[in-house]
Design a protein around this motif. Structure first.
Motif, mmCIF file in Angstrom:
data_model
loop_
_atom_site.group_PDB
_atom_site.id
_atom_site.type_symbol
_atom_site.label_atom_id
_atom_site.label_comp_id
_atom_site.label_asym_id
_atom_site.label_seq_id
_atom_site.Cartn_x
_atom_site.Cartn_y
_atom_site.Cartn_z
ATOM 1 N N ALA A 33 -41.663 21.069 23.340
ATOM 2 C CA ALA A 33 -41.381 20.725 24.733
ATOM 3 C C ALA A 33 -40.781 21.920 25.469
ATOM 4 N N PHE A 34 -39.890 22.643 24.794
ATOM 5 C CA PHE A 34 -39.282 23.832 25.392
ATOM 6 C C PHE A 34 -40.349 24.879 25.714
ATOM 7 N N ILE A 35 -41.197 25.184 24.738
ATOM 8 C CA ILE A 35 -42.226 26.212 24.934
ATOM 9 C C ILE A 35 -43.157 25.821 26.075
ATOM 10 N N ARG A 36 -43.582 24.576 26.089
ATOM 11 C CA ARG A 36 -44.476 24.090 27.151
ATOM 12 C C ARG A 36 -43.795 24.224 28.527
ATOM 13 N N THR A 37 -42.543 23.809 28.615
ATOM 14 C CA THR A 37 -41.818 23.841 29.879
ATOM 15 C C THR A 37 -41.513 25.269 30.320
ATOM 16 N N TYR A 38 -41.073 26.092 29.368
ATOM 17 C CA TYR A 38 -40.726 27.478 29.688
ATOM 18 C C TYR A 38 -41.972 28.262 30.092
ATOM 19 N N ARG A 39 -43.077 28.047 29.389
ATOM 20 C CA ARG A 39 -44.335 28.708 29.737
ATOM 21 C C ARG A 39 -44.749 28.313 31.161
ATOM 22 N N SER A 40 -44.640 27.029 31.496
ATOM 23 C CA SER A 40 -44.991 26.553 32.840
ATOM 24 C C SER A 40 -44.113 27.205 33.906
ATOM 25 N N LEU A 41 -42.839 27.362 33.613
ATOM 26 C CA LEU A 41 -41.909 28.002 34.556
ATOM 27 C C LEU A 41 -42.303 29.460 34.784
ATOM 28 N N LEU A 42 -42.588 30.173 33.703
ATOM 29 C CA LEU A 42 -42.964 31.579 33.825
ATOM 30 C C LEU A 42 -44.250 31.737 34.629
ATOM 31 N N ILE A 43 -45.219 30.875 34.372
ATOM 32 C CA ILE A 43 -46.488 30.918 35.112
ATOM 33 C C ILE A 43 -46.247 30.620 36.592
ATOM 34 N N ALA A 44 -45.412 29.620 36.865
ATOM 35 C CA ALA A 44 -45.093 29.265 38.251
ATOM 36 C C ALA A 44 -44.393 30.420 38.978
ATOM 37 N N GLU A 45 -43.665 31.224 38.224
ATOM 38 C CA GLU A 45 -42.975 32.390 38.795
ATOM 39 C C GLU A 45 -43.911 33.587 38.931
ATOM 40 N N GLY A 46 -45.174 33.408 38.527
ATOM 41 C CA GLY A 46 -46.163 34.466 38.660
ATOM 42 C C GLY A 46 -46.095 35.529 37.572
ATOM 43 N N MET A 47 -45.428 35.204 36.474
ATOM 44 C CA MET A 47 -45.302 36.178 35.392
ATOM 45 C C MET A 47 -46.519 36.129 34.477
ATOM 46 N N ASN A 48 -46.852 37.263 33.922
ATOM 47 C CA ASN A 48 -47.917 37.365 32.935
ATOM 48 C C ASN A 48 -47.318 36.931 31.595
ATOM 49 N N VAL A 49 -47.739 35.787 31.100
ATOM 50 C CA VAL A 49 -47.144 35.224 29.893
ATOM 51 C C VAL A 49 -47.904 35.693 28.659
ATOM 52 N N GLN A 50 -47.230 36.476 27.845
ATOM 53 C CA GLN A 50 -47.818 36.942 26.590
ATOM 54 C C GLN A 50 -47.300 36.067 25.463
ATOM 55 N N GLU A 51 -48.175 35.760 24.518
ATOM 56 C CA GLU A 51 -47.797 34.889 23.406
ATOM 57 C C GLU A 51 -46.676 35.482 22.557
ATOM 58 N N SER A 52 -46.537 36.813 22.578
ATOM 59 C CA SER A 52 -45.462 37.444 21.806
ATOM 60 C C SER A 52 -44.095 36.977 22.286
ATOM 61 N N ARG A 53 -44.021 36.498 23.513
ATOM 62 C CA ARG A 53 -42.763 35.979 24.061
ATOM 63 C C ARG A 53 -42.294 34.750 23.273
ATOM 64 N N PHE A 54 -43.235 34.059 22.633
ATOM 65 C CA PHE A 54 -42.906 32.824 21.914
ATOM 66 C C PHE A 54 -42.973 32.993 20.395
ATOM 67 N N GLU A 55 -42.989 34.239 19.945
ATOM 68 C CA GLU A 55 -43.037 34.512 18.503
ATOM 69 C C GLU A 55 -41.700 34.143 17.849
ATOM 70 N N LEU A 56 -41.821 33.413 16.750
ATOM 71 C CA LEU A 56 -40.645 33.018 15.976
ATOM 72 C C LEU A 56 -40.606 33.806 14.665
ATOM 73 N N ARG A 57 -39.425 34.247 14.288
ATOM 74 C CA ARG A 57 -39.236 34.896 12.999
ATOM 75 C C ARG A 57 -38.009 34.250 12.355
ATOM 76 N N ASP A 58 -38.234 33.618 11.214
ATOM 77 C CA ASP A 58 -37.168 32.885 10.523
ATOM 78 C C ASP A 58 -36.513 31.849 11.435
ATOM 79 N N GLY A 59 -37.343 31.196 12.249
ATOM 80 C CA GLY A 59 -36.859 30.130 13.122
ATOM 81 C C GLY A 59 -36.148 30.611 14.369
ATOM 82 N N VAL A 60 -36.209 31.930 14.649
ATOM 83 C CA VAL A 60 -35.527 32.499 15.814
ATOM 84 C C VAL A 60 -36.558 33.226 16.678
ATOM 85 N N PHE A 61 -36.466 33.049 17.988
ATOM 86 C CA PHE A 61 -37.380 33.755 18.877
ATOM 87 C C PHE A 61 -37.095 35.246 18.832
#
Length: 102
Positions: A9-37
């Motif tokens: 839910a967080f990723i979906r909502t945060y991605r929508s916010l970034l898109i609404a702000e006109g930002m280029n959303v790269q999937e690396s922004r949502f990369e998790l390593r050991d459960g941490v972004f």
């Protein structure tokens, strides 16, 4: 809500916010390593999201309260008024700014 559902839910909502702000959303922004972004800004937003959820505490009405006891001539000891209790539970949840599904 379990952590996995909350994370999605967080990723979906945060991605929508970034898109609404006109930002280029790269999937690396949502990369998790050991459960941490990995992305610091996303990690901070996730921490804030979790903290806001953890801060919500709903004080449930006391089921044993006299307010939920109904007396009837033909029922010894009275009955529990479930409808009144559910109504008060709903009010307690909504008082925290949360929505309750019908």
């Amino acid at each position: 809500m379990d952590t996995n559902k909350m994370l999605k839910a967080f990723i979906r909502t945060y991605r929508s916010l970034l898109i609404a702000e006109g930002m280029n959303v790269q999937e690396s922004r949502f990369e998790l390593r050991d459960g941490v972004f990995v992305h610091r800004e996303t990690a901070v937003a996730w921490w804030s999201w979790q903290a806001s959820r953890a801060a919500v505490v709903v004080q449930m009405p006391n089921r044993a309260a006299e307010a939920y006891r109904e007396e009837f001539d033909d029922v010894e000891g009275g009955c529990f008024n479930e409808a009144a209790y559910i109504s008060d539970v709903r009010k307690a949840i909504e008082a925290q700014g949360l929505k309750v599904a019908p």
